[in-house]
Design a protein around this motif. Sequence first.
Motif, short mmCIF file in Angstrom:
data_model
loop_
_atom_site.label_atom_id
_atom_site.label_comp_id
_atom_site.label_asym_id
_atom_site.label_seq_id
_atom_site.Cartn_x
_atom_site.Cartn_y
_atom_site.Cartn_z
N ASP A 117 3.35 -14.28 -3.70
CA ASP A 117 1.97 -14.01 -3.27
C ASP A 117 1.88 -12.57 -2.81
OD1 ASP A 117 -0.69 -14.26 -2.60
OD2 ASP A 117 -0.34 -15.47 -0.79
N VAL A 118 1.87 -11.65 -3.78
CA VAL A 118 1.87 -10.22 -3.51
C VAL A 118 0.52 -9.63 -3.88
CG1 VAL A 118 2.91 -8.00 -4.08
CG2 VAL A 118 4.35 -10.03 -3.89
N TRP A 119 -0.07 -8.90 -2.94
CA TRP A 119 -1.35 -8.23 -3.14
C TRP A 119 -1.14 -6.72 -3.05
CZ3 TRP A 119 -6.39 -10.72 -3.23
CH2 TRP A 119 -6.32 -12.11 -3.20
N VAL A 120 -1.99 -5.98 -3.74
CA VAL A 120 -1.93 -4.52 -3.75
C VAL A 120 -3.28 -3.96 -3.35
CG1 VAL A 120 -1.86 -2.51 -5.28
CG2 VAL A 120 -0.09 -4.27 -5.45
N CYS A 121 -3.29 -3.03 -2.40
CA CYS A 121 -4.48 -2.24 -2.12
C CYS A 121 -4.01 -0.87 -1.66
CB CYS A 121 -5.36 -2.90 -1.05
SG CYS A 121 -6.99 -2.13 -0.91
N ALA A 122 -4.11 0.10 -2.54
CA ALA A 122 -3.59 1.44 -2.31
C ALA A 122 -4.65 2.48 -2.64
CB ALA A 122 -2.35 1.67 -3.20
N PRO A 123 -4.50 3.71 -2.17
CA PRO A 123 -5.45 4.75 -2.55
C PRO A 123 -5.49 4.95 -4.06
CG PRO A 123 -4.11 5.46 -0.69
CD PRO A 123 -3.49 4.19 -1.20
N THR A 161 0.85 -1.18 0.00
CA THR A 161 0.00 0.00 0.00
C THR A 161 0.89 1.24 0.00
OG1 THR A 161 -1.94 1.01 1.06
CG2 THR A 161 -0.19 0.17 2.52
N ASN A 162 0.28 2.41 -0.03
CA ASN A 162 1.06 3.65 0.01
C ASN A 162 0.14 4.82 0.27
OD1 ASN A 162 -0.26 4.15 -2.42
ND2 ASN A 162 1.58 4.62 -3.58
N ASP A 163 0.67 6.05 0.14
CA ASP A 163 -0.20 7.23 0.20
C ASP A 163 -0.08 8.09 -1.05
OD1 ASP A 163 2.18 8.65 0.49
OD2 ASP A 163 1.57 9.70 2.31
N ASP A 164 0.80 7.73 -1.98
CA ASP A 164 0.96 8.49 -3.22
C ASP A 164 0.01 8.02 -4.33
OD1 ASP A 164 2.92 10.20 -2.29
OD2 ASP A 164 4.56 8.85 -2.84
N THR A 182 -11.03 4.34 -2.94
CA THR A 182 -11.33 5.77 -3.04
C THR A 182 -11.34 6.39 -1.64
OG1 THR A 182 -13.71 5.33 -2.96
CG2 THR A 182 -12.68 5.47 -5.15
N GLY A 183 -10.19 6.34 -1.00
CA GLY A 183 -10.09 6.84 0.36
C GLY A 183 -8.65 7.00 0.77
N THR A 184 -8.41 6.95 2.06
CA THR A 184 -7.10 7.22 2.64
C THR A 184 -6.26 5.94 2.71
OG1 THR A 184 -7.79 6.75 4.91
CG2 THR A 184 -8.20 8.98 4.07
N PRO A 185 -4.97 6.08 3.03
CA PRO A 185 -4.16 4.88 3.24
C PRO A 185 -4.70 3.98 4.35
CG PRO A 185 -2.75 6.79 2.96
CD PRO A 185 -4.14 7.31 3.04
N THR A 186 -5.22 4.58 5.41
CA THR A 186 -5.83 3.78 6.48
C THR A 186 -7.04 3.02 5.95
OG1 THR A 186 -5.11 5.38 8.14
CG2 THR A 186 -6.90 3.91 8.76
#
Length: 255
Positions: free
Chosen positions: A29-35, A6-9, A65-69
Amino acid sequence: MRILLTNDDGIHAPGFALLEEIAHRLSDDVWVCAPAEEQSGAGHSLTLHMPVRLLDHGDKRFSVTGTPTDAVNLALRKLFPDGKPDLVISGINAGENLGDDITYSGTISAAMEAALAGIPAIALSQAQRVPGRIGGARFDAAAGWAERVLAPLTDVRMAKRTLVNVNFPDVPAAEVKGVRVVRQGFHDYDRGSLVEGTDPRGRKYYWFGLEEMEHTLDHGTDLEAVADGYVAVTPLQLDFTHHSAIGLLAERFAT
């Protein structure tokens, strides 16, 4: 090892593409969930007053569609019915997250959310202090050193509700002097410029400047390490309690 990135950029950030490339060398086994969009400075904010959408980009890649949290929280609740990730990595942020800047950082906060869920977490940031560098060249130190830093961290058993903050200096990879494990430093409070302007309707607005802030290079801090050309590795804890003050305050309220 199952890794969540994940990230914030935002999911399309160049530093995030670099992180994905490195993570795939560490695990299959890599997953992605970022803003979905940039959320720099979002801190540990959670979206409460509007709906958040989970967007599927295929091949274990999602955006929120939100914040890194929000991204980490939603990923842990919806993407892993058969078991949580073994590790969450946040970054690679375009810009350092040193000293008290960690309190504003969406990069750090995403890792904090994972740590609160009991998952080992690492935040990665690339200092970008030298004017005139553009694009991927500004991630040169991270590109050359991130895997070397991550590899020994992936099997370290940290205490609960802790995380590791990593910052790469803004020098070519060949000029990085090594790795220092250091404590968090502090900037002087004057947090850069405040630009005042007037919008087309005549209303005033204010824009916080992001130029480099003054700080004292106390020995053994993350600020000093990065300034000296080292990768700074700092363990952080989420327990903000000032334990030594408990007795003092208890005396004040004693009956």
